[in-house]
Design a protein around this motif. Sequence first.
Motif, mmCIF file in Angstrom:
data_model
loop_
_atom_site.group_PDB
_atom_site.id
_atom_site.type_symbol
_atom_site.label_atom_id
_atom_site.label_comp_id
_atom_site.label_asym_id
_atom_site.label_seq_id
_atom_site.Cartn_x
_atom_site.Cartn_y
_atom_site.Cartn_z
ATOM 1 N N ARG A 97 0.840 -1.192 0.000
ATOM 2 C CA ARG A 97 0.000 0.000 0.000
ATOM 3 C C ARG A 97 0.879 1.247 0.000
ATOM 4 N NH1 ARG A 97 -5.360 -1.107 3.419
ATOM 5 N NH2 ARG A 97 -5.747 0.972 2.628
ATOM 6 N N THR A 98 0.250 2.378 -0.254
ATOM 7 C CA THR A 98 0.961 3.648 -0.374
ATOM 8 C C THR A 98 1.833 3.940 0.840
ATOM 9 O OG1 THR A 98 -0.760 4.543 -1.792
ATOM 10 C CG2 THR A 98 0.620 6.133 -0.662
ATOM 11 N N GLN A 114 3.431 10.425 -5.805
ATOM 12 C CA GLN A 114 2.515 10.760 -6.891
ATOM 13 C C GLN A 114 3.304 11.101 -8.160
ATOM 14 O OE1 GLN A 114 -0.088 14.055 -6.111
ATOM 15 N NE2 GLN A 114 -1.240 13.770 -8.000
ATOM 16 N N ARG A 126 4.434 7.985 -9.834
ATOM 17 C CA ARG A 126 3.316 7.349 -10.553
ATOM 18 C C ARG A 126 3.050 8.056 -11.870
ATOM 19 N NH1 ARG A 126 0.374 7.430 -5.737
ATOM 20 N NH2 ARG A 126 -0.893 9.110 -6.569
ATOM 21 N N SER A 135 1.203 1.633 -10.431
ATOM 22 C CA SER A 135 0.326 1.183 -9.351
ATOM 23 C C SER A 135 -0.963 0.656 -9.950
ATOM 24 C CB SER A 135 0.021 2.327 -8.380
ATOM 25 O OG SER A 135 -0.820 3.268 -8.992
ATOM 26 N N THR A 136 -1.674 -0.077 -9.130
ATOM 27 C CA THR A 136 -3.011 -0.538 -9.471
ATOM 28 C C THR A 136 -3.945 0.068 -8.445
ATOM 29 O OG1 THR A 136 -2.171 -2.607 -10.377
ATOM 30 C CG2 THR A 136 -4.489 -2.564 -9.730
ATOM 31 N N LYS A 137 -4.979 0.711 -8.932
ATOM 32 C CA LYS A 137 -5.904 1.384 -8.028
ATOM 33 C C LYS A 137 -7.155 0.536 -7.860
ATOM 34 C CE LYS A 137 -7.808 5.933 -7.124
ATOM 35 N NZ LYS A 137 -7.961 7.310 -7.604
ATOM 36 N N SER A 142 -10.238 3.628 -3.933
ATOM 37 C CA SER A 142 -9.427 4.835 -3.805
ATOM 38 C C SER A 142 -8.008 4.533 -3.311
ATOM 39 C CB SER A 142 -10.100 5.807 -2.833
ATOM 40 O OG SER A 142 -10.187 5.213 -1.552
ATOM 41 N N HIS A 169 -4.186 2.930 -3.847
ATOM 42 C CA HIS A 169 -3.168 2.509 -4.802
ATOM 43 C C HIS A 169 -2.379 1.349 -4.205
ATOM 44 C CE1 HIS A 169 -3.361 5.738 -7.822
ATOM 45 N NE2 HIS A 169 -3.756 6.499 -6.806
#
Length: 85
Positions: free
Chosen positions: A38-39, A54, A57, A64-66, A69, A71
């Motif tokens: 996770r972030t 960010q 990305r 990333s895969t979202k 909400s 990432h």
Amino acid sequence: MSAEIITKEDLQLFKEDLLKEIKLLIQKPDNLNNEWLRTRQVRQMLSISPNTLQGLRISGKLRSTKVGSIHYYRATEVRRLLEGS
């Protein structure tokens, strides 16, 4: 048709074995052995701010895969980025 009798001792052994396996699953190292991070985990590993992440990305340096909400990042890609810097 034959019936098999299960004793309290059998159930106790089963319980102990099950608990051992659950504990092994829980005790796995958190960061680099998980397939998806996770972030927050990525930011801690790279020691970077949310804006820097960010930027990585957006530039395509870290995909990333979202989901909803949140990432998620592949641990292998985060390791690659760590080794490259």
